[in-house]
Design a protein around this motif. Structure first.
Motif, PDB file in Angstrom:
ATOM      1  N   THR A 138       0.839  -1.205   0.000  1.00 47.31           N
ATOM      2  CA  THR A 138       0.000   0.000   0.000  1.00 47.31           C
ATOM      3  C   THR A 138       0.872   1.253   0.000  1.00 47.31           C
ATOM      4  OG1 THR A 138      -1.772  -1.163   1.145  1.00 47.31           O
ATOM      5  CG2 THR A 138      -1.835   1.229   1.237  1.00 47.31           C
ATOM      6  N   PHE A 151       1.073   4.184  -2.719  1.00 42.00           N
ATOM      7  CA  PHE A 151       0.879   5.586  -2.335  1.00 42.00           C
ATOM      8  C   PHE A 151       2.021   6.433  -2.903  1.00 42.00           C
ATOM      9  CE2 PHE A 151      -2.123   6.870   1.250  1.00 42.00           C
ATOM     10  CZ  PHE A 151      -2.374   8.125   0.723  1.00 42.00           C
ATOM     11  N   PHE A 159      -1.335  10.992   2.843  1.00 38.86           N
ATOM     12  CA  PHE A 159      -0.046  10.304   2.810  1.00 38.86           C
ATOM     13  C   PHE A 159       0.661  10.432   4.163  1.00 38.86           C
ATOM     14  CE2 PHE A 159       4.475  10.246   0.975  1.00 38.86           C
ATOM     15  CZ  PHE A 159       4.536   8.865   0.928  1.00 38.86           C
ATOM     16  N   GLU A 188      -4.779   2.024   6.139  1.00 31.61           N
ATOM     17  CA  GLU A 188      -3.956   2.576   5.063  1.00 31.61           C
ATOM     18  C   GLU A 188      -4.605   2.366   3.698  1.00 31.61           C
ATOM     19  OE1 GLU A 188       0.232   2.357   5.094  1.00 31.61           O
ATOM     20  OE2 GLU A 188       0.359   2.541   7.265  1.00 31.61           O
ATOM     21  N   LEU A 242      -5.556   5.278   1.029  1.00 36.86           N
ATOM     22  CA  LEU A 242      -5.085   5.232  -0.352  1.00 36.86           C
ATOM     23  C   LEU A 242      -6.282   5.383  -1.291  1.00 36.86           C
ATOM     24  CD1 LEU A 242      -2.927   4.876  -2.534  1.00 36.86           C
ATOM     25  CD2 LEU A 242      -3.182   2.388  -2.251  1.00 36.86           C
TER      26      LEU A 242
END
Length: 151
Positions: free
Chosen positions: A9, A13, A40, A135, A139
């Motif tokens: 992930t 990103f 982020f 996460e 994303l």
């Protein structure tokens, strides 16, 4: 514990961020209350809080970043190119350190914590599992924001 999904992930990103201008990363699209840069930074800081801080360990990111990207914050100023580069380095270096710290057994203690999802984390294993979901969600937000910024 498998942190491979989180690593993937983060790599995704970084690819997303690398494909955008600093202005696009800082833009807050209509219908959102944050931007791609904030999302982020937020995933990096949140992993440190729920894995390191809740285990009584020292976090691997500066307090200034924690204050800027922790839960409940929003972009107050544009991210600079320098800070973006710092986040890109931290995105993967913190996970490499985390993998080593897991192998070393550094997370024996854990302070129970109920997330804003309503999930109660009772140990480091549950924190790792939850973090991967968290996460992935951010994303997804960032991908939607990219689409909105470029519309």
């Amino acid at each position: 514990m498998n942190i491979s999904p989180t690593i993937k992930t983060r790599e995704n990103f970084i690819s997303l961020v690398n494909d955008m201008t600093i202005d696009e990363l800082n833009e807050i699209p209509k219908g959102f209350n944050n931007n791609i840069a904030w999302n982020f930074g937020h995933v990096i800081v949140t992993q440190q809080i729920i894995c390191y801080k809740l285990s009584g360990q020292e976090m691997l990111v500066p307090d200034t970043l924690v204050e800027k990207y922790r839960k409940g914050t929003k972009p107050e100023s544009p991210i600079t190119s320098k800070e973006l580069e710092e986040l890109k380095v931290l995105a993967l270096s913190t996970l490499e350190s985390f993998k080593n710290d897991l192998l070393a057994g550094s997370f024996a203690t854990f302070t129970e914590y109920t997330t804003s999802f309503g999930v109660t984390l009772k140990n480091i294993s549950e924190a790792v599992e939850f973090n991967a979901i968290h996460e992935g969600m951010h994303l997804g937000y960032a991908m939607a924001q990219r689409k909105a910024v470029r519309a």
